[in-house]
Enzyme design. Structure first.
Site, short mmCIF file in Angstrom:
data_model
loop_
_atom_site.label_atom_id
_atom_site.label_comp_id
_atom_site.label_asym_id
_atom_site.label_seq_id
_atom_site.Cartn_x
_atom_site.Cartn_y
_atom_site.Cartn_z
N SER A 113 -11.10 0.02 2.93
CA SER A 113 -10.43 -0.48 4.07
C SER A 113 -9.91 0.65 4.75
O SER A 113 -9.50 1.84 4.16
CB SER A 113 -9.19 -1.37 3.83
OG SER A 113 -9.73 -2.81 3.45
N GLU A 167 -5.03 3.58 5.68
CA GLU A 167 -4.92 3.01 4.33
C GLU A 167 -5.51 4.26 3.54
O GLU A 167 -5.16 4.59 2.42
CB GLU A 167 -5.38 1.72 4.06
CG GLU A 167 -5.55 1.18 2.67
CD GLU A 167 -5.50 -0.17 2.47
OE1 GLU A 167 -6.40 -0.41 1.60
OE2 GLU A 167 -5.22 -1.11 3.22
N ARG A 220 0.82 -1.12 0.03
CA ARG A 220 -0.02 -0.08 -0.14
C ARG A 220 0.92 1.24 -0.01
O ARG A 220 0.40 2.31 0.77
CB ARG A 220 -0.94 0.02 1.25
CG ARG A 220 -1.99 -1.29 1.19
CD ARG A 220 -2.72 -1.40 0.08
NE ARG A 220 -3.65 -2.70 0.23
CZ ARG A 220 -3.02 -3.86 -0.32
NH1 ARG A 220 -1.90 -3.86 -0.88
NH2 ARG A 220 -3.88 -4.98 -0.27
#
Length: 292
Positions: free
Chosen positions: A209, A280, A160
């Site tokens: 998320s 995130e 990520r």
């Protein structure tokens, strides 16, 4: 310079919160994108990009930046041999459709990521054990100084994360695929979507998320759940009863409500487990989590 003023950015977010952009431009060609970036740099204006808004939390007040939404040829996708050439604004679903139509696989994981190729490269998005790094050949990156093609290593793609700085825009990406019959691709996508539907609040307004999964066997959702926060509500935002690493807009939520929930979840996880969760979701505007 062509742009719209005070466009509500809630229109571009899947959680349906956020204030207006003072300037919103919709470049359709590489030349238009380069011109906008040079203009913004010359005037000292920050640049932000929005795609499908599935990983985005926007400040409730004015966003003092040039916000770009890539359209036209910058949102198209086409197959070239066993590769897919996609604009940064191309939806993952469109790319998957193009690949499947050419009997090509490798993008099935992207069916679980309701975003764009540009966002996927910028955050090295992934699902079910596959990331954009695994399929990316190179990306065309544009900023005020021009353009350059960078591969996964030069982009420093990791979990990520990428090395892309503000003002650097993913204009296009070339993705490596592999021959696979369309029915096989379709079946795999159906399996992944069924699994996603069974575990995530796919019918609710969320931004995806919330936190990255920390090292170890327990993911962020499990840690938040063990802190007793499933269903916890602040204002119109609620920690999803289905998956604790999602925040739902239960009606009338603001970005401030969602941010407060994030801060509470992060605080409780840190107090109980000594783990510092890292968000995130991407913040747009002056949003910041309370320090632990």
């Amino acid at each position: 310079m062509r742009f719209d003023e005070r466009v509500p950015l809630s229109r571009f977010t899947t959680i349906d919160t956020g204030g207006p952009a003072r300037r919103l431009a919709r470049p359709r060609t590489l030349d238009e994108l380069e011109e906008l970036l040079r203009w913004a740099a010359a005037d000292g204006i920050e640049v932000e990009v929005v795609g499908l808004g599935s990983n985005l939390l926007v400040h409730d007040d004015d966003v003092d930046a040039l916000v770009l939404h890539l359209e036209g040829e910058l949102a198209e996708a086409r197959v070239e041999g066993t590769e897919l050439l996609a604009g940064g604004g191309a939806a993952n679903a469109v790319c998957l459709h193009r690949a499947r139509g050419a009997d090509l696989g490798g993008l099935e994981f992207a069916s679980a990521i309701p975003g764009t190729v540009g966002g996927g490269v910028r955050m090295n998005a992934g699902a079910y054990g596959v990331e954009f790094r695994d399929v990316l050949v190179e990306a065309l990156i544009v900023d005020a100084s021009g353009l350059r093609a960078l591969g996964p290593d030069a982009l420093e793609l990791s979990y990520r994360h990428s090395a892309l700085a503000p003002g650097e825009v993913v204009a296009q990406a070339r993705l490596r695929l592999e021959p696979r019959p369309a029915p096989v691709v379709k079946q795999r996508v159906a399996e992944l979507l069924s699994e996603r539907k069974a575990t995530q609040p796919t019918t609710k307004r969320t931004f995806g998320s919330v936190f990255k999964n920390p090292p170890g066997e327990r993911g962020a959702g499990r840690l938040i759940e063990e802190c007793g926060l499933k269903g916890h509500r602040i204002g119109g935002a609620i920690v999803s009863p289905r998956h604790a690493n999602f925040i739902e807009n239960a009606g009338g939520a603001t970005s401030g409500d969602a941010l407060a929930l994030m801060a509470e979840a992060r605080r409780r996880v840190h107090e109980r487990f000594g783990i510092e969760l890292e968000h995130e979701v991407r913040f747009l505007g002056p949003l910041e989590l309370t320090p632990l």
